[in-house]
Design a protein around this motif. Structure first.
Motif, short mmCIF file in Angstrom:
data_model
loop_
_atom_site.label_atom_id
_atom_site.label_comp_id
_atom_site.label_asym_id
_atom_site.label_seq_id
_atom_site.Cartn_x
_atom_site.Cartn_y
_atom_site.Cartn_z
N UNK A 173 0.84 -1.20 0.00
CA UNK A 173 0.00 0.00 0.00
C UNK A 173 0.88 1.25 0.00
N UNK A 174 1.89 1.27 0.86
CA UNK A 174 2.79 2.42 0.92
C UNK A 174 3.47 2.66 -0.42
N UNK A 175 3.90 1.57 -1.07
CA UNK A 175 4.56 1.71 -2.37
C UNK A 175 3.61 2.27 -3.42
N UNK A 176 2.37 1.81 -3.41
CA UNK A 176 1.38 2.31 -4.37
C UNK A 176 1.10 3.79 -4.15
N UNK A 177 0.94 4.17 -2.90
CA UNK A 177 0.65 5.58 -2.59
C UNK A 177 1.81 6.47 -3.03
N UNK A 178 3.02 6.04 -2.77
CA UNK A 178 4.18 6.83 -3.17
C UNK A 178 4.31 6.91 -4.69
N UNK A 242 -5.93 1.94 -10.42
CA UNK A 242 -4.63 2.33 -10.96
C UNK A 242 -3.50 1.57 -10.27
N UNK A 243 -3.86 0.67 -9.34
CA UNK A 243 -2.87 -0.19 -8.69
C UNK A 243 -3.56 -1.47 -8.22
N UNK A 271 -1.01 1.58 -14.82
CA UNK A 271 -1.42 0.61 -13.80
C UNK A 271 -0.18 0.02 -13.14
N UNK A 272 -0.12 0.12 -11.80
CA UNK A 272 0.95 -0.52 -11.03
C UNK A 272 0.46 -1.89 -10.56
N UNK A 273 1.34 -2.90 -10.64
CA UNK A 273 0.97 -4.26 -10.24
C UNK A 273 2.08 -4.83 -9.35
N UNK A 274 1.65 -5.47 -8.27
CA UNK A 274 2.59 -6.18 -7.39
C UNK A 274 2.07 -7.59 -7.14
N UNK A 275 2.99 -8.50 -6.85
CA UNK A 275 2.62 -9.89 -6.57
C UNK A 275 3.25 -10.39 -5.29
N UNK A 276 3.29 -11.72 -5.15
CA UNK A 276 3.84 -12.33 -3.94
C UNK A 276 4.36 -13.72 -4.29
N UNK A 277 5.58 -14.03 -3.88
CA UNK A 277 6.26 -15.34 -3.98
C UNK A 277 7.62 -15.23 -4.64
N UNK A 329 10.86 -4.20 -8.73
CA UNK A 329 11.07 -4.27 -10.16
C UNK A 329 10.19 -3.19 -10.82
N UNK A 330 10.09 -3.21 -12.14
CA UNK A 330 9.52 -2.06 -12.84
C UNK A 330 8.00 -2.07 -12.96
N UNK A 331 7.30 -3.06 -12.37
CA UNK A 331 5.84 -3.07 -12.51
C UNK A 331 5.16 -2.06 -11.58
N UNK A 332 5.95 -1.44 -10.69
CA UNK A 332 5.44 -0.36 -9.84
C UNK A 332 6.30 0.87 -10.10
N UNK A 333 5.68 1.97 -10.35
CA UNK A 333 6.43 3.20 -10.62
C UNK A 333 7.32 3.55 -9.43
N UNK A 334 8.55 3.90 -9.73
CA UNK A 334 9.48 4.25 -8.65
C UNK A 334 10.20 3.06 -8.09
N UNK A 335 9.86 1.81 -8.58
CA UNK A 335 10.52 0.62 -8.07
C UNK A 335 11.98 0.57 -8.47
#
Length: 335
Positions: A173-178, A242-243, A271-277, A329-335
């Motif tokens: 959540x913090x990463x998306x907001x930033x 948007x995320x 669109x920002x996307x994050x996953x898990x694993x 990685x690059x699927x989230x802006x600013x990553x």
């Protein structure tokens, strides 16, 4: 041709011209046996193709060395990676892994586990949150030592290994907001396992503290195709997110492919996307997915070390919690 029976220790003794007990001492670490007797026994064993029956020897000590791996969704990349690490650690510890597939919901799982118990399996490791809690009760009832991974069972005795899924979700959540995102969504399967639901609840709770609503969608099994369906549901809304935080990388891969190829959505610009694993595919250039890495090797080492250290003793009420590592990685802006 008829199958050749196993060579017995008595046959080795007769060929070597020694007693049956001398053969046993020769293959028992630390036992007293003369160099000449050892030489004769080893030569006879090699000539006959003799191997020590560790199963019979273990049963005399009330230990078989067999450990059941109780698994669901074993074809998914994360689960396959965990099975690889677990079997390697068990082999290093001199244990034998017996795999039980729990994908089916009928009585076959119970039957397979009871069969393993008849083979005097010493312990079981449940590698997912999907199998019913009656499985853990059956293991404990039959005196097995037990390791539970990513489960919320409250029985006394097993080692519980979990991740801090809720805390990780809060970091997303913090990463998306930033990254400037304000329309958040969570894409989940319908498996309803404790770890998946902890990620969902943690994400929604963290967003709520920031005053942001979250659209939650769940569909099907935890696989690539479900990710595609979830993208179709969320990206056809009148107000698109948007995320999106996907409960697993496999869901995220399906989601990203549908977003790009069906809806022409640019990731991460639109669109920002994050996953898990942090499965292998997450690092592929097609996805370059921001995700959380599960410490698979540490989980496997902890589980097997606990089983080995507790061997022959009553298991305690132990719990271990690991922090997943955020992989930018690059699927989230600013990553």
């Amino acid at each position: 041709m008829p199958q050749k029976p196993f060579v017995s220790a008595q046959e080795v003794a007769e060929r070597a011209g020694v007693s049956r007990s001398a053969v046993s001492r020769t293959f028992t670490p630390g036992a007293s046996v003369s160099p000449e007797t050892r030489r004769r026994v080893v030569e006879a064993a090699e000539a006959l193709g003799y191997h020590v029956n560790h199963l019979a020897r273990g049963l005399m000590r009330n230990e078989s060395g067999i450990v059941c791996l109780i698994v669901s969704e074993m074809s998914t990349p994360y689960r396959a990676n965990l099975i690889r690490a677990m079997t390697q650690q068990l082999q290093n510890a001199g244990k034998i892994a017996m795999l039980i597939n729990t994908d089916r919901s009928d009585g076959s799982v119970d039957l397979a586990l009871r069969q393993a118990i008849r083979y005097r399996a010493d312990a079981s490791i449940i590698l997912s949150g999907m199998p019913d809690r009656s499985i853990t009760q059956l293991c404990l009832k039959n005196g097995q030592r037990l390791v539970l991974i990513n489960r919320d069972d409250d029985q006394q005795g097993p080692l519980r290994i979990n991740l801090d899924d809720a805390e990780a979700a809060g970091r997303v959540v913090t990463a998306f907001v930033r990254a400037g995102c304000r329309r958040l969504a969570f894409a989940n399967s319908q498996a309803g396992t404790p770890s998946l639901m902890a990620r969902e609840h943690g994400f929604v709770a963290a967003a709520k503290t920031m005053g942001l609503p979250v659209r939650v969608e769940r569909h099907g099994p935890t696989d690539y195709e479900s990710g595609r369906v979830l993208a179709q549901r969320l990206l056809t809304l009148s107000e698109r997110p948007d995320a999106v935080f996907c409960a697993t990388d496999l869901l995220a891969c399906g989601f990203m492919d549908a977003a790009r190829h069906q809806f022409r959505v640019a990731i991460p610009d639109q669109l920002c996307v994050a996953g898990f694993d942090d499965i292998e595919q997450a690092a592929w250039s097609s996805y370059d997915l921001t995700t959380f890495a599960q410490p698979v090797e540490m989980i496997a080492r902890e589980a097997v070390a606990w089983l080995v250290n507790e061997s022959g003793q009553a298991a305690g009420d132990d719990s271990v919690r690991f922090q997943p590592n955020l992989v930018w990685r690059s699927s989230v802006r600013g990553g």
